[in-house]
Design an enzyme around this catalytic site. Structure first.
Site, PDB file in Angstrom:
ATOM      1  N   TRP A   1       6.512  -6.379 -13.382  1.00  0.00           N
ATOM      2  CA  TRP A   1       7.474  -6.774 -12.354  1.00  0.00           C
ATOM      3  C   TRP A   1       7.444  -8.279 -12.082  1.00  0.00           C
ATOM      4  O   TRP A   1       8.357  -8.810 -11.475  1.00  0.00           O
ATOM      5  CB  TRP A   1       7.234  -5.983 -11.076  1.00  0.00           C
ATOM      6  CG  TRP A   1       5.793  -5.893 -10.665  1.00  0.00           C
ATOM      7  CD1 TRP A   1       5.089  -6.798  -9.921  1.00  0.00           C
ATOM      8  CD2 TRP A   1       4.869  -4.846 -10.982  1.00  0.00           C
ATOM      9  NE1 TRP A   1       3.800  -6.385  -9.745  1.00  0.00           N
ATOM     10  CE2 TRP A   1       3.629  -5.177 -10.378  1.00  0.00           C
ATOM     11  CE3 TRP A   1       4.974  -3.647 -11.690  1.00  0.00           C
ATOM     12  CZ2 TRP A   1       2.497  -4.365 -10.484  1.00  0.00           C
ATOM     13  CZ3 TRP A   1       3.852  -2.850 -11.796  1.00  0.00           C
ATOM     14  CH2 TRP A   1       2.642  -3.203 -11.204  1.00  0.00           C
TER      15      TRP A   1
ATOM     16  N   GLU B   1       7.125  -3.047  -5.376  1.00  0.00           N
ATOM     17  CA  GLU B   1       6.515  -3.200  -4.058  1.00  0.00           C
ATOM     18  C   GLU B   1       6.381  -1.863  -3.342  1.00  0.00           C
ATOM     19  O   GLU B   1       5.404  -1.624  -2.631  1.00  0.00           O
ATOM     20  CB  GLU B   1       7.335  -4.182  -3.206  1.00  0.00           C
ATOM     21  CG  GLU B   1       7.261  -5.628  -3.664  1.00  0.00           C
ATOM     22  CD  GLU B   1       5.852  -6.205  -3.564  1.00  0.00           C
ATOM     23  OE1 GLU B   1       5.034  -5.675  -2.780  1.00  0.00           O
ATOM     24  OE2 GLU B   1       5.574  -7.187  -4.281  1.00  0.00           O
TER      25      GLU B   1
ATOM     26  N   GLN C   1      -0.292   1.241  -0.710  1.00  0.00           N
ATOM     27  CA  GLN C   1      -1.452   2.137  -0.649  1.00  0.00           C
ATOM     28  C   GLN C   1      -1.829   2.701  -2.025  1.00  0.00           C
ATOM     29  O   GLN C   1      -2.454   3.759  -2.113  1.00  0.00           O
ATOM     30  CB  GLN C   1      -1.193   3.293   0.332  1.00  0.00           C
ATOM     31  CG  GLN C   1      -0.850   2.824   1.736  1.00  0.00           C
ATOM     32  CD  GLN C   1      -0.680   3.963   2.707  1.00  0.00           C
ATOM     33  OE1 GLN C   1      -1.620   4.680   3.004  1.00  0.00           O
ATOM     34  NE2 GLN C   1       0.527   4.154   3.198  1.00  0.00           N
TER      35      GLN C   1
ATOM     36  N   TYR D   1       2.175  10.089  -1.758  1.00  0.00           N
ATOM     37  CA  TYR D   1       3.015   9.524  -0.703  1.00  0.00           C
ATOM     38  C   TYR D   1       4.490   9.653  -1.091  1.00  0.00           C
ATOM     39  O   TYR D   1       5.220   8.668  -1.211  1.00  0.00           O
ATOM     40  CB  TYR D   1       2.645   8.069  -0.419  1.00  0.00           C
ATOM     41  CG  TYR D   1       1.218   7.874  -0.007  1.00  0.00           C
ATOM     42  CD1 TYR D   1       0.808   8.138   1.300  1.00  0.00           C
ATOM     43  CD2 TYR D   1       0.257   7.447  -0.916  1.00  0.00           C
ATOM     44  CE1 TYR D   1      -0.507   7.972   1.688  1.00  0.00           C
ATOM     45  CE2 TYR D   1      -1.068   7.280  -0.546  1.00  0.00           C
ATOM     46  CZ  TYR D   1      -1.450   7.547   0.747  1.00  0.00           C
ATOM     47  OH  TYR D   1      -2.751   7.376   1.135  1.00  0.00           O
TER      48      TYR D   1
ATOM     49  N   TYR E   1       6.652  -5.817   5.749  1.00  0.00           N
ATOM     50  CA  TYR E   1       6.033  -6.345   4.538  1.00  0.00           C
ATOM     51  C   TYR E   1       7.001  -6.330   3.365  1.00  0.00           C
ATOM     52  O   TYR E   1       7.182  -7.337   2.672  1.00  0.00           O
ATOM     53  CB  TYR E   1       4.780  -5.542   4.167  1.00  0.00           C
ATOM     54  CG  TYR E   1       4.381  -5.806   2.742  1.00  0.00           C
ATOM     55  CD1 TYR E   1       3.767  -7.005   2.392  1.00  0.00           C
ATOM     56  CD2 TYR E   1       4.688  -4.900   1.724  1.00  0.00           C
ATOM     57  CE1 TYR E   1       3.452  -7.281   1.071  1.00  0.00           C
ATOM     58  CE2 TYR E   1       4.378  -5.170   0.409  1.00  0.00           C
ATOM     59  CZ  TYR E   1       3.754  -6.368   0.083  1.00  0.00           C
ATOM     60  OH  TYR E   1       3.471  -6.658  -1.219  1.00  0.00           O
TER      61      TYR E   1
ATOM     62  N   ASP F   1       0.308  -7.868   3.642  1.00  0.00           N
ATOM     63  CA  ASP F   1      -0.213  -6.539   3.342  1.00  0.00           C
ATOM     64  C   ASP F   1      -1.702  -6.502   3.683  1.00  0.00           C
ATOM     65  O   ASP F   1      -2.246  -7.446   4.286  1.00  0.00           O
ATOM     66  CB  ASP F   1       0.048  -6.162   1.885  1.00  0.00           C
ATOM     67  CG  ASP F   1      -0.758  -7.006   0.898  1.00  0.00           C
ATOM     68  OD1 ASP F   1      -1.426  -7.978   1.326  1.00  0.00           O
ATOM     69  OD2 ASP F   1      -0.733  -6.683  -0.300  1.00  0.00           O
TER      70      ASP F   1
ATOM     71  N   CYS G   1     -11.134 -11.885  -3.148  1.00  0.00           N
ATOM     72  CA  CYS G   1     -11.575 -11.646  -1.767  1.00  0.00           C
ATOM     73  C   CYS G   1     -11.488 -10.146  -1.478  1.00  0.00           C
ATOM     74  O   CYS G   1     -10.783  -9.704  -0.574  1.00  0.00           O
ATOM     75  CB  CYS G   1     -10.713 -12.452  -0.803  1.00  0.00           C
ATOM     76  SG  CYS G   1     -11.365 -12.546   0.880  1.00  0.00           S
TER      77      CYS G   1
ATOM     78  N   CYS H   1     -16.933 -15.145  -3.756  1.00  0.00           N
ATOM     79  CA  CYS H   1     -16.648 -16.402  -3.072  1.00  0.00           C
ATOM     80  C   CYS H   1     -16.746 -17.611  -4.009  1.00  0.00           C
ATOM     81  O   CYS H   1     -16.047 -18.605  -3.811  1.00  0.00           O
ATOM     82  CB  CYS H   1     -17.597 -16.577  -1.882  1.00  0.00           C
ATOM     83  SG  CYS H   1     -17.413 -15.280  -0.626  1.00  0.00           S
TER      84      CYS H   1
END
Length: 351
Positions: free
Chosen positions: A26, A39, A44, A84, A122, A140, A187, A194
């Site tokens: 995409w 998207e 989730q 979902y 979002y 998000d 992250c 880090c």
């Protein structure tokens, strides 16, 4: 935060994203429709899970018009296993509304997008920034975590305020995707890297205190163990599916007959009750095995029972005979797919 720091932060994020972004299908397109599909699927759901579903979906429905004109069962069938399912229903509803009200083109307006089924703050921000270069934030879970660690933000309003300021750039889509990519690959929730972060010098949590705080603030899911027997009713190579109600858990999905039972209940007795609408009886079932599965807050223990019943009468509404090889055409839960796979393996094994 001073504007000069925001400028430096944007520059570091965009440079890092240009060098490190994953090559995802995409991201090779500026087609608003393709971006909208991706998207929605990514809500989730992990990228690695979405990839094959995205490829199949856009191959079957390459344009918004083809999605709008498709029957809903076919849309749900291609979504089967992704979970979902309300997302797929809303995509279909929204596509039809866009054809009817917006000439078949995704609107380039925040309020008009938000009025479409399934498009929240979002998704609207992601579409406007990535597809149209509009200066909207897209927050998000990954972006929220990055901001909480970078700035020790206090509440959603603070997160959105910073996101809105950062989006005021000539590359809002890339900036938003850089933040998402940073949260997804560097992250991360449990083991942030880090040393690989392009903005570690800005981060108030680089001593890991903030990371521990973030972990403590994540709500715990209280799982409960349940037993949910499943019935495979087999006759002349076909098996029975039934369709769930239009609301509640796993709404509208096709499934093997089954039910969540009380701790002391007997699986065979519960299944007999579930099969009562068929008005038929037969020999006792064979236990094929047991599955482990999770849905929402349930950890499911699912005995799979095989019934070889000669059902020759017409079926009640909402029931259907299918060949096991046809299961992919139906929107089913992963638990049903696992049980049918167990049945197929059983039928192949020597007696």
């Amino acid at each position: 935060m001073a504007e000069v720091n925001l400028s430096l932060l944007r520059r570091r994020l965009l440079n890092w994203y240009r060098r490190n972004r994953r090559d995802l299908p995409w991201r090779r397109s500026r087609d608003p429709y393709a971006i909208w599909i991706s998207e929605t699927m990514l809500q989730q759901t992990q990228v690695k899970t979405v990839l094959p579903y995205y490829a199949r979906f856009v191959a079957a429905f390459p344009t918004l018009q083809t999605l709008a004109s498709a029957p809903l069962p076919r849309v749900l069938g291609l979504w089967s296993g992704l979970g979902y399912y309300r997302r797929a229903e809303n995509l279909h509803k929204a596509a039809r509304r866009i054809v009817a009200q917006h000439g078949g083109t995704l609107p380039r307006d925040y309020d008009l997008l938000r009025a479409l089924p399934g498009i929240g703050a979002y998704t609207a921000g992601a579409l406007l920034s990535i597809a149209f270069d509009e200066k909207y934030p897209a927050v998000d879970g990954n972006v929220r975590r990055v901001f909480n660690r970078l700035f020790h933000t206090n509440g959603e309003a603070a997160v959105r305020k910073i996101a809105g300021k950062l989006a005021q750039t000539s590359q809002p889509g890339n900036l938003n995707q850089a933040l998402m990519e940073l949260g997804a690959t560097v992250c991360t929730p449990k083991e942030p890297r880090c040393g690989d972060c392009p903005v570690t010098s800005h981060c108030r949590s680089r001593d890991r205190l903030g990371q521990r705080q973030s972990a403590q603030q994540r709500p715990r899911v209280n799982f409960r163990d349940v037993t949910w027997p499943l019935a495979i009713v087999n006759y002349h190579g076909k098996i029975l599916l039934r369709r769930r109600q239009a609301d509640g858990l796993l709404a509208k999905l096709w499934e093997l007959p089954g039910v969540e039972i009380a701790p002391m209940a007997k699986p065979e007795a519960a299944i007999r009750k579930e099969l009562k609408p068929l008005a038929v009886a037969g020999p006792p079932p064979t236990r094929l095995g047991e599955l482990r599965h999770s849905i929402t807050n349930r950890r499911i223990h699912a005995p799979v029972l095989l019934y070889r019943w000669p059902l020759t009468k017409s079926l009640p509404a909402g029931w259907r005979w299918i060949l096991p090889s046809q299961l992919h055409r139906y929107a089913t839960s992963s638990m049903t797919s696992k049980a049918v796979k167990l049945f197929i393996e059983h039928e192949k094994s020597p007696i």
